[in-house]
Design a protein around this motif. Structure first.
Motif, PDB file in Angstrom:
ATOM      1  N   ASP A   1       3.453  10.257   3.342  1.00 19.43           N
ATOM      2  CA  ASP A   1       2.773   9.302   4.222  1.00 19.43           C
ATOM      3  C   ASP A   1       2.998   9.644   5.687  1.00 19.43           C
ATOM      4  O   ASP A   1       2.112   9.446   6.523  1.00 19.43           O
ATOM      5  N   LEU A   2       4.196  10.137   5.996  1.00 19.43           N
ATOM      6  CA  LEU A   2       4.488  10.546   7.369  1.00 19.43           C
ATOM      7  C   LEU A   2       3.546  11.666   7.798  1.00 19.43           C
ATOM      8  O   LEU A   2       3.001  11.641   8.907  1.00 19.43           O
ATOM      9  N   TRP A   3       3.358  12.633   6.919  1.00 19.55           N
ATOM     10  CA  TRP A   3       2.529  13.786   7.259  1.00 19.55           C
ATOM     11  C   TRP A   3       1.039  13.464   7.234  1.00 19.55           C
ATOM     12  O   TRP A   3       0.299  13.833   8.141  1.00 19.55           O
ATOM     13  N   PHE A   4       0.577  12.810   6.183  1.00 21.91           N
ATOM     14  CA  PHE A   4      -0.860  12.672   5.945  1.00 21.91           C
ATOM     15  C   PHE A   4      -1.417  11.284   6.226  1.00 21.91           C
ATOM     16  O   PHE A   4      -2.622  11.088   6.149  1.00 21.91           O
ATOM     17  N   GLY A   5      -0.575  10.315   6.511  1.00 24.73           N
ATOM     18  CA  GLY A   5      -1.059   8.951   6.591  1.00 24.73           C
ATOM     19  C   GLY A   5      -1.066   8.338   5.206  1.00 24.73           C
ATOM     20  O   GLY A   5      -0.576   8.922   4.244  1.00 24.73           O
ATOM     21  N   ASN A   6      -1.623   7.165   5.073  1.00 24.07           N
ATOM     22  CA  ASN A   6      -1.601   6.477   3.780  1.00 24.07           C
ATOM     23  C   ASN A   6      -2.496   7.157   2.757  1.00 24.07           C
ATOM     24  O   ASN A   6      -3.598   7.611   3.082  1.00 24.07           O
ATOM     25  N   PHE A   7      -2.009   7.204   1.519  1.00 18.91           N
ATOM     26  CA  PHE A   7      -2.798   7.713   0.404  1.00 18.91           C
ATOM     27  C   PHE A   7      -3.436   6.544  -0.344  1.00 18.91           C
ATOM     28  O   PHE A   7      -2.876   5.438  -0.384  1.00 18.91           O
ATOM     29  N   SER A   8      -4.566   6.798  -0.955  1.00 19.90           N
ATOM     30  CA  SER A   8      -5.219   5.766  -1.765  1.00 19.90           C
ATOM     31  C   SER A   8      -4.439   5.563  -3.053  1.00 19.90           C
ATOM     32  O   SER A   8      -3.599   6.395  -3.443  1.00 19.90           O
ATOM     33  N   SER A   9      -4.729   4.482  -3.754  1.00 18.09           N
ATOM     34  CA  SER A   9      -4.050   4.209  -5.024  1.00 18.09           C
ATOM     35  C   SER A   9      -4.356   5.307  -6.039  1.00 18.09           C
ATOM     36  O   SER A   9      -3.497   5.683  -6.842  1.00 18.09           O
ATOM     37  N   GLU A  10      -5.582   5.841  -5.994  1.00 18.23           N
ATOM     38  CA  GLU A  10      -5.945   6.928  -6.915  1.00 18.23           C
ATOM     39  C   GLU A  10      -5.153   8.189  -6.582  1.00 18.23           C
ATOM     40  O   GLU A  10      -4.652   8.875  -7.486  1.00 18.23           O
ATOM     41  N   GLN A  11      -5.015   8.497  -5.308  1.00 20.51           N
ATOM     42  CA  GLN A  11      -4.220   9.656  -4.895  1.00 20.51           C
ATOM     43  C   GLN A  11      -2.753   9.462  -5.279  1.00 20.51           C
ATOM     44  O   GLN A  11      -2.098  10.399  -5.754  1.00 20.51           O
ATOM     45  N   GLU A  12      -2.230   8.266  -5.061  1.00 21.93           N
ATOM     46  CA  GLU A  12      -0.834   7.999  -5.412  1.00 21.93           C
ATOM     47  C   GLU A  12      -0.609   8.167  -6.908  1.00 21.93           C
ATOM     48  O   GLU A  12       0.443   8.655  -7.335  1.00 21.93           O
ATOM     49  N   ALA A  13      -1.587   7.756  -7.716  1.00 22.13           N
ATOM     50  CA  ALA A  13      -1.455   7.912  -9.165  1.00 22.13           C
ATOM     51  C   ALA A  13      -1.381   9.392  -9.539  1.00 22.13           C
ATOM     52  O   ALA A  13      -0.589   9.790 -10.409  1.00 22.13           O
TER      53      ALA A  13
END
Length: 279
Positions: free
Chosen positions: A155-167
């Motif tokens: 998250d520090l590098w790319f910003g917030n990930f979507s729930s699908e990306q986190e999965a």
């Protein structure tokens, strides 16, 4: 010093944290050894000198290295690229450790038995924290704790990930060996080596040259342990799985997320370049 740089890398402004780095490093050392009197004054002086050397000789190189990472991210980096980046960072860690030998030696020569005991207690306390967070509990709890730690960096590098990306990332994370016990063993091995060297220097009343030789030998062991016959397979597997995991994050990142990473790296590059000239 490495801990301070890691902290700086976790902040939006490397410049702000780096400019407080000498104080942060002293506080960190004091929290382990409980430095006192002239010993504390000399430690502060040596930290200041080490930071001056680092600022004047290393930061332009860090900026150039980050520039290379930037260019790779703009394309399609491979696992080989990530492995090479790891090797480049390791070289710089070894360089910093070697340069710090005189300062470490001065401190080690001044350490007293009760301070060694303080260091041991601090190690034990930190290890207990690690056990509670990463070892105790069922597999799901441990995998979740490991995943949470890695997501803080992503998250520090790319910003917030979507729930699908986190999965997707959670599946990739869980596919890695859950080897927290092995990493704790490595921590404890290093801690015992540090305490052993400090005790040897103190009990045998080694002179400066002898103490420096002990510290240099310990550093070599730390940096070459991953190539030792008994640990190479573990380290190779860990590095292979970690770089594949990072590569997954890069590959699923959107153009906007990659832009976020590019801008963050550019901010750090600008900070390093400014720090190098005393700004």
């Amino acid at each position: 010093m490495v801990a301070v740089l890691a902290l700086a890398a976790g902040c939006s402004s490397v410049k702000f944290t780096y400019n407080q780095g000498d104080t942060l490093l002293y506080w960190w050392m004091d929290s382990y050894a409980d430095l006192e009197g002239q010993q504390a004054d000399i430690a502060k002086r040596d930290i200041d000198n080490l930071f001056k050397w680092h600022r004047q000789t290393q930061l332009r190189d860090y900026a150039a290295l980050l520039g290379g990472f930037q260019r790779q991210l703009a394309g399609n980096p491979t696992q080989a690229d990530l492995l090479n980046a790891y090797r480049e960072i390791r070289v710089r860690g070894e360089r910093l450790a070697a340069r710090a030998v005189p300062e470490i030696t001065t401190l080690a020569l001044s350490i007293k038995p009760d301070q060694i005991a303080n260091i041991e207690r601090k190690f034990q306390s930190k290890n207990e924290e690690y056990r509670k967070k990463f070892i105790q509990g069922n597999t799901e709890k441990r995998q979740k704790a490991r995943f949470k730690k890695s997501m803080e960096q992503f998250d520090l590098w790319f910003g917030n990930f979507s729930s699908e990306q986190e999965a997707t990332l959670r599946r990739a994370s869980d596919a890695r060996p859950l080897d927290n016990e092995a990493w704790l063993e490595e921590r404890v091995w290093r801690q015992r080596r540090i305490v052993g060297v400090l005790r040897k220097i103190q009990q045998e009343k080694l002179n400066r040259e002898q103490a420096a030789a002990q510290i240099q030998a310990m550093q070599r062991e730390f940096f070459t342990r991953m190539e030792s016959p008994e640990r190479k397979a573990f380290y190779d597997t860990s590095l292979d799985q970690t770089t594949k995991y990072i590569l997954t994050a890069i590959r699923i990142a959107t153009p906007a997320q990659k832009k976020h990473a590019q801008e963050r790296m550019q901010g750090w590059i600008t900070d390093f370049q400014g720090l190098a000239v005393g700004k």
